[in-house]
Write a protein that holds these residues in place. Structure first.
Motif, short mmCIF file in Angstrom:
data_model
loop_
_atom_site.label_atom_id
_atom_site.label_comp_id
_atom_site.label_asym_id
_atom_site.label_seq_id
_atom_site.Cartn_x
_atom_site.Cartn_y
_atom_site.Cartn_z
N GLN A 1 22.05 41.32 11.23
CA GLN A 1 20.53 41.41 10.70
C GLN A 1 19.43 40.40 11.19
OE1 GLN A 1 22.25 41.28 6.36
NE2 GLN A 1 20.87 43.30 5.83
N ALA A 2 19.97 39.33 11.19
CA ALA A 2 19.07 38.52 11.70
C ALA A 2 18.70 38.56 13.27
CB ALA A 2 19.40 36.86 11.60
N LYS B 1 23.30 30.41 6.59
CA LYS B 1 24.00 31.51 5.69
C LYS B 1 25.23 31.12 4.83
CE LYS B 1 25.90 34.66 8.04
NZ LYS B 1 26.95 35.39 9.21
N THR B 2 25.50 29.88 5.28
CA THR B 2 26.96 29.19 4.44
C THR B 2 26.27 28.49 3.10
OG1 THR B 2 26.92 27.12 5.30
CG2 THR B 2 28.18 28.94 6.42
N LEU B 3 25.18 28.47 3.03
CA LEU B 3 24.32 27.69 1.84
C LEU B 3 24.54 28.89 0.62
CD1 LEU B 3 21.57 25.63 3.28
CD2 LEU B 3 24.12 25.10 3.00
N PRO B 4 24.55 28.23 -0.56
CA PRO B 4 24.42 29.16 -1.73
C PRO B 4 23.18 29.85 -1.72
CG PRO B 4 24.91 26.78 -2.41
CD PRO B 4 24.46 26.83 -0.80
N GLY B 5 23.55 31.33 -1.90
CA GLY B 5 22.57 32.37 -1.90
C GLY B 5 22.15 32.94 -0.52
N THR B 6 22.66 32.42 0.32
CA THR B 6 22.16 33.00 1.69
C THR B 6 23.42 33.84 2.33
OG1 THR B 6 23.03 30.81 2.82
CG2 THR B 6 20.70 31.03 2.20
N ALA C 1 14.88 35.73 11.68
CA ALA C 1 16.11 35.13 11.41
C ALA C 1 15.82 34.64 10.01
CB ALA C 1 16.80 34.77 12.19
N LEU C 2 15.04 33.59 9.86
CA LEU C 2 14.63 32.83 8.78
C LEU C 2 14.48 33.68 7.78
CD1 LEU C 2 12.90 29.59 10.63
CD2 LEU C 2 15.27 29.56 9.26
N ARG C 3 13.39 34.60 7.91
CA ARG C 3 12.72 35.46 6.83
C ARG C 3 13.83 36.25 6.09
NH1 ARG C 3 7.21 37.23 10.08
NH2 ARG C 3 5.99 35.10 9.08
N GLN C 4 14.89 36.43 6.67
CA GLN C 4 16.13 37.07 6.24
C GLN C 4 17.13 36.14 5.36
OE1 GLN C 4 17.36 40.66 8.56
NE2 GLN C 4 15.96 39.86 9.98
N CYS C 5 16.91 35.06 5.57
CA CYS C 5 17.75 33.82 4.58
C CYS C 5 17.53 33.76 3.20
CB CYS C 5 17.66 32.56 5.38
SG CYS C 5 18.57 32.61 7.14
N ALA C 6 18.14 33.88 2.31
CA ALA C 6 17.76 34.05 0.75
C ALA C 6 17.27 32.74 0.54
CB ALA C 6 19.01 34.35 0.05
N VAL D 1 8.75 25.66 6.97
CA VAL D 1 9.44 26.67 6.49
C VAL D 1 9.58 26.06 5.03
CG1 VAL D 1 11.55 28.01 6.24
CG2 VAL D 1 10.62 27.33 8.33
N ARG D 2 9.06 26.91 4.17
CA ARG D 2 9.28 26.53 2.62
C ARG D 2 10.61 26.97 2.40
NH1 ARG D 2 4.49 26.40 0.53
NH2 ARG D 2 4.28 24.23 0.24
N PHE D 3 11.56 26.17 1.81
CA PHE D 3 12.79 26.42 0.98
C PHE D 3 12.66 26.34 -0.56
CE2 PHE D 3 13.64 25.19 5.35
CZ PHE D 3 14.70 26.12 5.74
N THR D 4 13.59 27.25 -1.05
CA THR D 4 13.91 27.11 -2.58
C THR D 4 14.43 25.79 -2.97
OG1 THR D 4 16.10 28.09 -2.56
CG2 THR D 4 14.06 29.56 -2.70
#
Length: 362
Positions: free
Chosen positions: A361-362, A350-355, A280-285, A300-303
């Motif tokens: 899918q997750a 999912k609600t964060l910008p870009g996700t 699920a995490l790997r499919q988050c933008a 987990v490394r985030f943008t």
């Protein structure tokens, strides 16, 4: 400086305490920051002898853990969590102002705090990019080192340390230093334990705990596994009554046949949820990398890690920020909670910008 503070030891005045998950606080209802089992496990107290002091090393508890670990009772010491085991080794083997301990960041923060507390130097050798040991650099820093801490699986990265590297480390430290394998998370990958090496390497020490897979973080019960000679030395410096009667009572129940079966069921559930969460995490933008894990947590490394951390915090989903750890810029650590908690985490991401990835899918 107050008169009271001036009375304190200089190293304690300068000490930055370990920031545990509970010290950092938060007002969440989804706690994914302390690598705990997410649900309470019921136990009934069977000992009603609170008017008497407990045994220093409760015989029934020691016998059960020795059987579980495949060792003799003379090779097992129980303490107030594995954290006390970390400290006992420094107290028994390191001369303040003379000896040193060594560890390899990024790793568990109590190794440095414990050393500083006792006025013992600590040295660091940064792990390689794949979080394996830099053996050449360790060899260059061994002079005066009495204790080397190696966390495997490592907290907070989740990886196992190479067995070949560990064997090389044990060979280079014979008759020079103790090598302490911190196996707090070993129940999630039991085949990786080093307890089978204790007979071959008398300077090997293994730390264990009931806080993780056994779902007893609130109990504060840990074990040190080592040669009888090492255990005898630690017994000289341990507190007279390190475990309360209720702690020993519940820990002994947890190590019964029924308790071990329950623990293994919990481990299977956590691993299944972990694998779902990885996908699920790997499919988050907003996610750059989900690192492989052999534990009950994911690194987990985030943008935009700081923004993600704060946004989730404000929604009551509490993670562990690892940004300041060596080589972990942009990283957050996520404990594996229940499936429901994991789904809530993904929904929030999912609600964060870009996700924009859907839950289907997750």
């Amino acid at each position: 400086m107050s008169n009271i503070e001036a009375l304190a030891r200089a190293n304690v005045r300068a000490l930055t305490p370990y920031q545990s998950a509970r010290r950092l606080g938060g007002n969440g209802d989804v706690w994914l920051n302390a690598n705990e089992y997410p649900l309470a496990v019921p136990f009934d107290l069977s000992q009603q002898t609170l008017n008497r002091y407990p045994e220093c090393q409760p015989k029934a508890l020691i016998a059960r853990y020795a059987a579980y670990a495949g060792l003799s009772t003379e090779q097992v010491l129980v303490s107030r969590g594995a954290d006390e085991g970390i400290e006992l080794l420094i107290r028994a083997f390191c001369e303040p102002g003379k000896d040193a301990v060594l560890f390899c960041p990024p790793t568990y923060g109590m190794y440095s705090v414990s050393a500083e507390t006792f006025g013992v130097e600590y040295r660091t050798v940064n792990a390689r990019e794949n979080w394996q040991l830099n053996l050449d650099a360790i060899a260059e820093k061994l002079d005066g080192v009495k204790v080397i801490y190696v966390c495997s699986p490592n907290n907070p990265t989740g990886n196992l340390v190479s067995r070949d590297d560990l064997r090389q480390l044990l060979e280079m430290t014979r008759d020079k230093a103790l090598v302490v394998a911190d196996e707090a998370y070993i129940e999630f990958c039991p085949d990786a334990t080093l307890t089978g090496w204790l007979a071959e390497y008398p300077h090997l020490v293994v730390l264990r705990t009931l806080s993780k897979a056994f779902a007893l973080a609130g109990l504060r019960c840990g074990f040190t596994l080592a040669s009888a000679e090492v255990i005898a030395l630690l017994m000289k410096v341990i507190a007279p009554y390190p475990l309360s009667t209720p702690v020993a009572d519940i820990a002994t129940q947890a190590l019964s046949e029924q308790g071990l079966t329950l623990m293994k069921q919990h481990v299977s559930e956590i691993i299944a949820t972990r694998e779902w969460l990885v996908d699920a995490l790997r499919q988050c933008a907003c996610v750059e990398t989900v690192f492989p894990s052999q534990t009950n947590y994911l690194l987990v490394r985030f943008t935009a890690a700081s923004e993600v951390f704060k946004s989730l915090w404000d929604r009551g989903i509490i993670l562990r920020d690892q940004n300041k750890q060596q080589g972990l810029s942009g990283c957050l650590r996520i404990s594996v909670g229940t499936r429901e908690e994991s789904e809530r985490l993904i929904a929030a991401l999912k609600t964060l910008p870009g996700t924009s990835v859907s839950m289907e899918q997750a």
